[in-house]
Design a protein around this motif. Structure first.
Motif, PDB file in Angstrom:
ATOM      1  N   ALA A 129      11.181  16.816 -48.897  1.00  0.00           N
ATOM      2  CA  ALA A 129      10.597  15.424 -49.249  1.00  0.00           C
ATOM      3  C   ALA A 129      10.114  14.896 -47.894  1.00  0.00           C
ATOM      4  O   ALA A 129       9.313  14.095 -47.601  1.00  0.00           O
ATOM      5  N   PRO A 133       9.577  12.226 -56.173  1.00  0.00           N
ATOM      6  CA  PRO A 133       8.103  11.581 -55.755  1.00  0.00           C
ATOM      7  C   PRO A 133       7.039  12.447 -56.806  1.00  0.00           C
ATOM      8  O   PRO A 133       5.801  11.641 -57.292  1.00  0.00           O
ATOM      9  N   GLY A 144      14.623   9.088 -53.393  1.00  0.00           N
ATOM     10  CA  GLY A 144      13.369   9.553 -52.869  1.00  0.00           C
ATOM     11  C   GLY A 144      13.022   8.762 -51.907  1.00  0.00           C
ATOM     12  O   GLY A 144      13.246   7.649 -51.645  1.00  0.00           O
ATOM     13  N   LEU A 178       7.612  20.380 -52.612  1.00  0.00           N
ATOM     14  CA  LEU A 178       8.844  19.590 -52.322  1.00  0.00           C
ATOM     15  C   LEU A 178       9.989  20.347 -52.317  1.00  0.00           C
ATOM     16  O   LEU A 178      10.896  20.249 -51.584  1.00  0.00           O
ATOM     17  N   SER A 184       6.649  13.517 -49.195  1.00  0.00           N
ATOM     18  CA  SER A 184       7.012  12.660 -50.457  1.00  0.00           C
ATOM     19  C   SER A 184       5.680  11.727 -50.870  1.00  0.00           C
ATOM     20  O   SER A 184       5.228  11.687 -51.829  1.00  0.00           O
TER      21      SER A 184
END
Length: 545
Positions: free
Chosen positions: A222, A462, A97, A217, A373
């Motif tokens: 992201a 996230p 991430g 997302l 994110s």
């Protein structure tokens, strides 16, 4: 879903050493800055966190490559906790991430600040973020350390009977009202371990934001950013401030990484002066979104009118989170501020009015939000309704649907359907959960959390890292102070007669569990909240394998 076993420590050791050397100076500085506050809190969290560290020692998560414009290999230290919770470097967890520019978010800074403030009610008190500048969600004890539960060193998942024995009496508390549902799922396998009424749809309140986050997302990625720009019409010399739907655009001096209206004004003024223009007709374009701006709850300090153009979430005070008075026309107010900033840079303007930039308008300057994110993490940590409504409408824009309240709800549902999530009984009327007509099930909430931990969907991570940390961050800052502090990570939900909680815990056997508890017809919100907290704490303390 079956998660591959973690790589042995010996194979990962060279990479761990390199990562440790890279971040050691920053960690030393952070530790020094927060040591006094951490010392005060260590006794409250030592027992729970020591057990967590013991469970995670044998495990190191596999490396994951992040999809995006550029493939980036990211490293994170799993934060075990010694002093005041969440001390660094118990082991390395490479949770896929996007992260901040340093590649590392530490909980020490947030904990030190948290010791100086209170708050945490989902739609009431300030959630605990410093008022002057918004901050990203921190890394606490690794959110995915239990994904190695299929490995050799971790016990089997809790049994349904054992969980029923632990959770049943707690969920039977009359403080939880006439209707309550629950589900507990093993994130490593996706198998439901416990459920009561898990398929019954109830009002979810702010846990709706978990669904909004997953949908946004998934639809946008992201790395997606929201851009605000200033465009000049070539024939009329009309300057149009074009909103891109970024509610985190700020006019404050200290931007802390968020898009700056001041910077946009400086760059715009410089571009105009290069064209020998010092006077313009100023307009604003908020047409990215459609429909009514006012939420069905009406004027409310928890949410500004939803506009594609606003600055500082249309707040009329200096807060960055929690309830606050809002302007009634965010776009016009933001443009007035922009005009004042242009004047500071030598550009005179007319009084601003609404318009729409043409396809021939030349972009003079633009500023972009942090990646999606970071917006998701801020939304979940602070239970930020303005970001939630913006992300629902951005999801609608991405899907080619009408970007209004209902269109956003429809787009969220459609995106979750693409992911194969259980939508029976679910109904979305907004992105924030403030609409009492929203309906979610415990099955759906836990499935969303499991999907966010799926190695096949690193773009959803996230959703897990943004969950408030019990006793440390966001809407859980002042909760769990004498319970599962640092162990429970969860999104809260509170409306009149509604109390909900959904998130993750690592149990005493080292497994990562997703849970969702929904209660309706509650009469004492404080008692209901405490009952949910005790239930989550019991789940974290469970060695029920």
């Amino acid at each position: 879903m079956v998660v591959p076993e973690l790589r042995p420590w010996r194979a990962a050791r060279p990479h761990v050493v390199r990562a440790a050397n890279a971040v050691r100076p920053r960690l030393a500085r952070a530790a020094g800055a927060v040591r006094p506050g951490l010392t005060r809190a260590k006794d409250a969290v030592r027992p729970q966190l020591a057990r967590t560290v013991a469970a995670m020692k044998p495990q190191v998560t596999r490396l994951t490559r992040i999809p995006g414009p550029k493939t980036v290999r990211t490293w994170r230290y799993a934060a075990g906790a010694t002093t005041a919770g969440l001390a660094l470097a118990a082991t390395v967890a490479t949770v896929a991430g996007p992260w901040d520019s340093s590649g590392q978010r530490t909980a020490e800074r947030d904990r030190a600040a948290a010791l100086e403030r209170t708050g945490g009610a989902d739609h009431g008190d300030d959630p605990g973020t410093a008022a002057d500048t918004p901050r990203p969600a921190p890394s606490a004890a690794s959110v995915l350390i239990g994904l190695g539960a299929a490995g050799n060193s971790v016990k089997s998942a809790p049994t349904g009977k054992a969980l029923a024995d632990v959770l049943g009496p707690l969920l039977g508390n009359t403080a939880l009202g006439a209707r309550r549902t629950a589900a507990v799922v093993d994130v490593a396998t996706g198998r439901q371990l416990y459920g009561t009424g898990a398929g019954t749809a109830l009002t979810p309140a702010s846990t709706t934001k978990i669904a909004t986050a997953v949908a946004a997302l998934s639809a946008l990625g992201a790395d997606h950013r929201l851009t605000t720009r200033a465009a000049l019409e070539p024939d009329t010399r009309e300057l149009v401030l074009v909103g891109g739907g970024d509610p985190t655009l700020t006019a404050r001096d200290d931007t802390d990484g968020w898009a700056s209206l001041r910077e946009l004004a400086r760059d715009t003024a410089a571009a105009l002066k290069k064209r020998d223009i010092t006077t313009v007709t100023l307009s604003y374009d908020k047409t990215l979104y459609a429909g009514a701006e006012m939420h069905s709850i009406g004027v409310n300090d928890n949410l500004a009118p939803v506009s594609a153009l606003m600055a500082d979430e249309a707040r009329t005070d200096d807060t960055a989170s929690g309830p606050a008075p809002r302007t009634t026309d965010p776009a016009k107010d933001a443009t007035r501020t922009f005009a004042r900033l242009l004047s500071d840079n030598g550009i005179r303007t007319t009084a601003p009015g609404p318009s729409k930039a043409t396809g021939r308008a030349e972009t003079l300057a633009e500023v972009s939000s942090p990646p999606l994110s970071a917006l998701v993490e801020r939304m979940l940590t602070n239970s930020d309704n303005d970001i939630a409504e913006a992300l629902a409408r951005q999801t609608a824009v991405a899907a080619g649907q009408r970007a209004d309240f209902q269109g956003g709800g429809n787009a969220v549902r459609a995106q979750l359907k693409k992911l194969g999530l259980p939508l029976s009984g679910a109904d979305f009327h907004d992105g924030s959960g403030l609409d009492r007509a929203d309906r979610l099930t415990a099955n759906l909430l836990t499935s969303l959390l499991v999907k966010a931990g799926d190695p096949a969907h690193p773009e959803l991570r996230p959703v897990l890292t943004g969950l408030p940390v019990a006793g440390f961050t966001g809407t859980l800052t002042s909760r769990y102070t004498d319970g599962a502090a640092g162990v429970v990570r969860a999104k809260t939900g509170t409306l009149t007669g509604v109390n909900t909680l959904a998130g993750t815990v690592v149990d005493q056997d080292g497994r990562l569990l997703a849970f969702a508890f929904l209660a309706s017809d509650t009469t004492n919100p404080g008692a209901a909240q405490s009952a949910l907290d005790r239930t989550a704490t019991a789940l974290a303390a469970c060695g029920c394998g």
